[in-house]
Design a protein around this motif. Structure first.
Motif, PDB file in Angstrom:
ATOM      1  N   ILE B 300       0.845  -1.201   0.000  1.00  0.00           N
ATOM      2  CA  ILE B 300       0.000   0.000   0.000  1.00  0.00           C
ATOM      3  C   ILE B 300       0.882   1.253   0.000  1.00  0.00           C
ATOM      4  CG2 ILE B 300      -1.651   1.346   1.368  1.00  0.00           C
ATOM      5  CD1 ILE B 300      -2.761  -1.344   2.398  1.00  0.00           C
ATOM      6  N   ALA B 301       1.935   1.221   0.854  1.00  0.00           N
ATOM      7  CA  ALA B 301       2.841   2.370   0.919  1.00  0.00           C
ATOM      8  C   ALA B 301       3.531   2.582  -0.417  1.00  0.00           C
ATOM      9  CB  ALA B 301       3.874   2.156   2.022  1.00  0.00           C
ATOM     10  N   TYR B 302       3.848   1.483  -1.112  1.00  0.00           N
ATOM     11  CA  TYR B 302       4.456   1.607  -2.440  1.00  0.00           C
ATOM     12  C   TYR B 302       3.543   2.400  -3.375  1.00  0.00           C
ATOM     13  CZ  TYR B 302       5.284   0.536  -7.288  1.00  0.00           C
ATOM     14  OH  TYR B 302       5.430   0.667  -8.634  1.00  0.00           O
ATOM     15  N   TRP B 303       2.251   2.025  -3.391  1.00  0.00           N
ATOM     16  CA  TRP B 303       1.330   2.734  -4.274  1.00  0.00           C
ATOM     17  C   TRP B 303       1.249   4.210  -3.927  1.00  0.00           C
ATOM     18  CZ3 TRP B 303       0.008   1.249  -8.830  1.00  0.00           C
ATOM     19  CH2 TRP B 303      -0.036  -0.127  -9.119  1.00  0.00           C
ATOM     20  N   HIS B 304       1.429   4.539  -2.664  1.00  0.00           N
ATOM     21  CA  HIS B 304       1.372   5.949  -2.278  1.00  0.00           C
ATOM     22  C   HIS B 304       2.613   6.722  -2.694  1.00  0.00           C
ATOM     23  CE1 HIS B 304      -2.476   6.099  -0.388  1.00  0.00           C
ATOM     24  NE2 HIS B 304      -2.203   5.124   0.439  1.00  0.00           N
ATOM     25  N   THR B 305       3.651   6.018  -3.168  1.00  0.00           N
ATOM     26  CA  THR B 305       4.813   6.768  -3.652  1.00  0.00           C
ATOM     27  C   THR B 305       4.556   7.300  -5.056  1.00  0.00           C
ATOM     28  OG1 THR B 305       5.891   4.816  -4.607  1.00  0.00           O
ATOM     29  CG2 THR B 305       6.421   5.360  -2.315  1.00  0.00           C
ATOM     30  N   ILE B 306       3.439   6.863  -5.630  1.00  0.00           N
ATOM     31  CA  ILE B 306       3.039   7.394  -6.933  1.00  0.00           C
ATOM     32  C   ILE B 306       1.900   8.348  -6.691  1.00  0.00           C
ATOM     33  CG2 ILE B 306       2.137   6.787  -9.187  1.00  0.00           C
ATOM     34  CD1 ILE B 306       3.228   3.902  -8.568  1.00  0.00           C
ATOM     35  N   LYS B 307       2.155   9.643  -6.866  1.00  0.00           N
ATOM     36  CA  LYS B 307       1.157  10.612  -6.429  1.00  0.00           C
ATOM     37  C   LYS B 307      -0.076  10.639  -7.317  1.00  0.00           C
ATOM     38  CE  LYS B 307       0.886  14.955  -4.059  1.00  0.00           C
ATOM     39  NZ  LYS B 307       0.737  16.386  -4.330  1.00  0.00           N
ATOM     40  N   ASN B 308       0.115  10.307  -8.603  1.00  0.00           N
ATOM     41  CA  ASN B 308      -1.004  10.349  -9.541  1.00  0.00           C
ATOM     42  C   ASN B 308      -2.186   9.497  -9.121  1.00  0.00           C
ATOM     43  OD1 ASN B 308      -0.781  12.115 -11.616  1.00  0.00           O
ATOM     44  ND2 ASN B 308       0.620  10.805 -12.796  1.00  0.00           N
ATOM     45  N   ASP B 309      -3.372  10.067  -9.278  1.00  0.00           N
ATOM     46  CA  ASP B 309      -4.596   9.349  -8.929  1.00  0.00           C
ATOM     47  C   ASP B 309      -5.079   8.509 -10.091  1.00  0.00           C
ATOM     48  OD1 ASP B 309      -6.914  11.127  -6.734  1.00  0.00           O
ATOM     49  OD2 ASP B 309      -5.249   9.752  -6.369  1.00  0.00           O
ATOM     50  N   THR B 310      -4.538   7.318 -10.265  1.00  0.00           N
ATOM     51  CA  THR B 310      -5.024   6.488 -11.361  1.00  0.00           C
ATOM     52  C   THR B 310      -5.974   5.441 -10.809  1.00  0.00           C
ATOM     53  OG1 THR B 310      -3.244   4.905 -11.075  1.00  0.00           O
ATOM     54  CG2 THR B 310      -2.868   6.708 -12.639  1.00  0.00           C
ATOM     55  N   LYS B 311      -6.820   4.888 -11.701  1.00  0.00           N
ATOM     56  CA  LYS B 311      -7.748   3.849 -11.283  1.00  0.00           C
ATOM     57  C   LYS B 311      -6.970   2.634 -10.779  1.00  0.00           C
ATOM     58  CE  LYS B 311     -12.355   3.173 -11.930  1.00  0.00           C
ATOM     59  NZ  LYS B 311     -13.264   2.111 -12.019  1.00  0.00           N
TER      60      LYS B 311
END
Lengths: 119, 410, 117
Positions: B300-311
């Motif tokens: 989950i933390a990994y995904w938060h390193t990508i700021k873009n709001d993608t689906k």
């Protein structure tokens, strides 16, 4: 090691009331069988008996009827989860179950898949 | 002289009592230390009483001094074992003969061994964590009380009892066996996780962040990875999680020390090296075939390193929370999952899910509802934010909520 | 707080659904379970694949499973915490399995070990 669910079914009349002797005998054979599984380190989950009152069946369209599932002639009485190397070993355990040894029921053996299994 | 006569009399009666008490304290195998302390205590009496006179209650005086000397001995011993020698012979004559190994490896090993020794099954999990925080990390009782949402007296009692149990069980400062390690590793990881969180979210100090606590947690976690028998998937997952969180250190505060929320952070300031380190450890953690809660949180933390709001981002985060909640329920995870639902299925769906949670003592619950109702029913949004405001504890949090209410009222 | 088991019965989804539909169904199931877990009402659960199933009967008779008619086949179960069977039934209503016409979810109360049903 894999996990297998043993589902117990009986077609005994749910209103059947055993005598004290019979209760004693049933308890003794069940406990001996469960203990055998435990000591061999094969018990994953002691599972539970399933009650008969307070049972429901939910069908599509939010249809709710009283359970247990009445289309099946034999209804589910309980389950345990064992861990063995193969389904054959699980079947071996099931063969010793009082439900089939002297009882009139059956034991369904199913492989279990859990969300922690990454293999 | 009266004093000279007094002490031998005292010596005969009190010596055996003192040694018995101290022995119980140290363990029977350390009777040498008990005797040393008793002797030193009488020596002190000789020196002090000759000048200051015999105290009103000589026995009480002796016991007080003996206790203090014991305390000193203990802190000396801990410093000694933690930093210098893994195994120590307590008979004073042997100390000189012992080889003092000051190599880096030995210091590292000693710290790891201390970590495992403190996380011992004979004491409760809470006590293990408290003890590690106290001894290995230098936490004050205040800070430990804060981390456990408890009070000083409770923590003091808990730590005291824990130390007693360790002594009584004669716990050695050494590596547990391979079969023991896996069991004890869980508690060790929980301690390190708590330590990291204390640094990351710290409320008990004047600064919001305590980078050195986080770095300490990461350093100790890395020690586990560097050691073959403890280099396990869940340890790597935990370190990945810590790397991802720490990558945002620089952007979490502004010049005034106020918190900056994730959406407002400048992602160009996120530490890319820490992020790639996190990815490395996340990859390492995927070997083997178990998934721990750390794997899920790290992902989950990994995904938060990508700021873009993608689906893709939010669908992945949602599934990760679905999984995490099955392994371990926590109100924060339930709330975060609901936020992920709003990002994947929209606010209406999320509001339905949120209403089922009923976390009515939780300020973040009402903050979330406030966010969800914004632009749908602004009145409801304000009501929820007001409830959140009442439940919020720190000034900085209250400020943030206040701003949101003001924005809505305009 | 009591425990109830939700037993999912359905035709073998794999034989009918395309991989795309399977993926969607899996996501729906995870969302459904996640919703229950988020309310702190999830105890445990597992899927039961249709392959490698056996039925053991008296006299050491062993046949291939699963048990019963296709429509009654058990596909999995979940144990939830609830205060009443009605509450458990509400959870069951959200099960994606019910999108299929002949499918159903059986809700049974779990007997406590003190023997009281």
């Amino acid at each position: 090691m894999k996990e297998f669910v043993l589902i117990f079914r009986t077609n005994a009349n749910p209103g059947f009331k055993p005598s004290e002797e019979q209760i004693q005998q049933m308890m003794t054979s069940w406990m001996a069988w469960m203990a055998g599984i435990e000591t061999k380190g094969q018990m994953a989950n002691r599972g539970t008996r399933l009650g008969i009152s307070n049972a429901k069946v939910v069908m599509p369209g939010n249809v709710v009827t009283n359970g247990p599932f009445t289309e099946v002639k034999e209804f589910i009485n309980g389950f345990i989860v064992v861990k063995t190397n193969s389904i054959d070993e699980a079947v071996k355990i099931a063969k010793e179950c009082p439900m089939v040894k002297g009882g009139g029921g059956s034991v369904e053996v199913r492989t279990a898949v859990s969300s922690e299994d990454n293999s | 002289m009266a004093e000279q006569q007094l002490i031998p009399h005292l010596f005969r009666t009190e010596y055996s009592k003192l040694v018995a008490v101290l022995c119980k304290y140290f363990g029977i195998e350390h009777i040498g230390i008990a005797e040393d302390i008793a002797s030193e205590t009488f020596l002190s009496a000789l020196e002090t009483w000759t000048y200051k006179g015999i105290p009103e209650n000589p026995v009480a005086w002796l016991y007080t001094v003996a206790k203090n000397k014991t305390k000193n001995q203990i802190s000396r011993k801990h410093l000694f074992t933690e930093k210098i020698i893994p195994k120590i012979k307590y008979e004073s004559s042997d100390i000189d003969r012992t080889e003092i190994d000051l190599s880096e490896k030995n210091i590292t090993d000693s710290q790891l061994q201390m970590l495992f020794a403190l996380c011992h099954p004979s004491i409760s999990a809470e006590a293990q964590i408290g003890l590690s925080l106290r001894i290995l990390c230098g936490f004050g009782i205040d800070e430990i009380a804060n981390a456990f949402l408890s009070n000083k007296e409770t923590i003091n009692k808990r730590l005291f009892r824990a130390k007693e149990t360790l002594r009584l069980n004669k716990v050695q400062i050494e590596f547990p066996s391979q079969t023991e390690i896996n069991k004890r590793l869980e508690t060790v990881l929980t301690t390190l996780y708590l330590l990291f969180n204390e640094g990351y979210y710290s409320e008990s100090r004047t600064t919001i962040l305590r980078e050195d606590l986080c770095l300490e947690a990461m350093r100790l976690t890395y020690l586990l990875i560097d050691n073959e028998s403890t280099n396990q998937p869940n340890v790597n997952a935990l370190l990945a999680l810590m790397c991802f969180h720490s990558s945002r250190f620089a952007t979490r505060k502004n010049e005034n020390g106020e918190i900056i929320l994730y959406n407002d952070q400048d992602e160009t300031l996120w530490d890319k090296e820490l992020i790639s380190k996190g990815i490395y450890f996340l990859k390492q953690s995927s070997q083997g075939n178990t998934i721990s809660k750390y794997h899920l949180e790290a992902s989950i933390a990994y995904w938060h390193t990508i700021k873009n709001d993608t689906k893709e981002k939010w669908e992945n985060i949602l599934q990760l929370y679905n999984h995490l909640l099955q392994i371990q329920y926590s109100p924060i995870a339930a709330l975060n999952r609901t936020f992920a639902i709003s990002k994947t299925y929209g606010k209406h769906e999320a509001i339905l899910e949120a209403e089922k949670l009923q976390l009515t003592n939780n300020q973040y619950y009402f903050s979330l509802l406030g966010e969800l109702y914004k632009d749908i029913d602004d009145k409801k949004a304000i009501t929820n934010f007001e409830k959140a405001y009442l439940l919020a504890i720190t000034q900085s949090e209250k400020q943030i909520i206040k701003k949101k209410i003001e924005n809505l009222k305009n | 707080m009591e425990e109830f088991i939700l037993i999912m019965r359905h035709e073998d989804g794999k034989k009918i659904a395309s991989p795309e539909q399977m993926q969607i169904w899996m996501k729906q199931t995870m969302d459904w379970i996640g919703g229950i877990a988020a309310q702190n009402k999830f105890s445990s659960g597992t899927g039961l694949p249709f392959e490698d199933a056996k039925v053991v009967r008296p006299n050491n008779v062993v046949t291939n499973g699963p048990f019963g008619e296709i429509k009654e086949t058990i596909g999995g179960y979940m144990i939830v915490k609830a205060d009443s069977v009605e509450e458990a039934v509400e959870f069951a209503k959200g099960c994606p399995v019910l999108q299929g016409e002949g499918n159903s979810v059986e809700v049974r109360k779990i007997a406590k070990s003190d023997g009281v049903h």
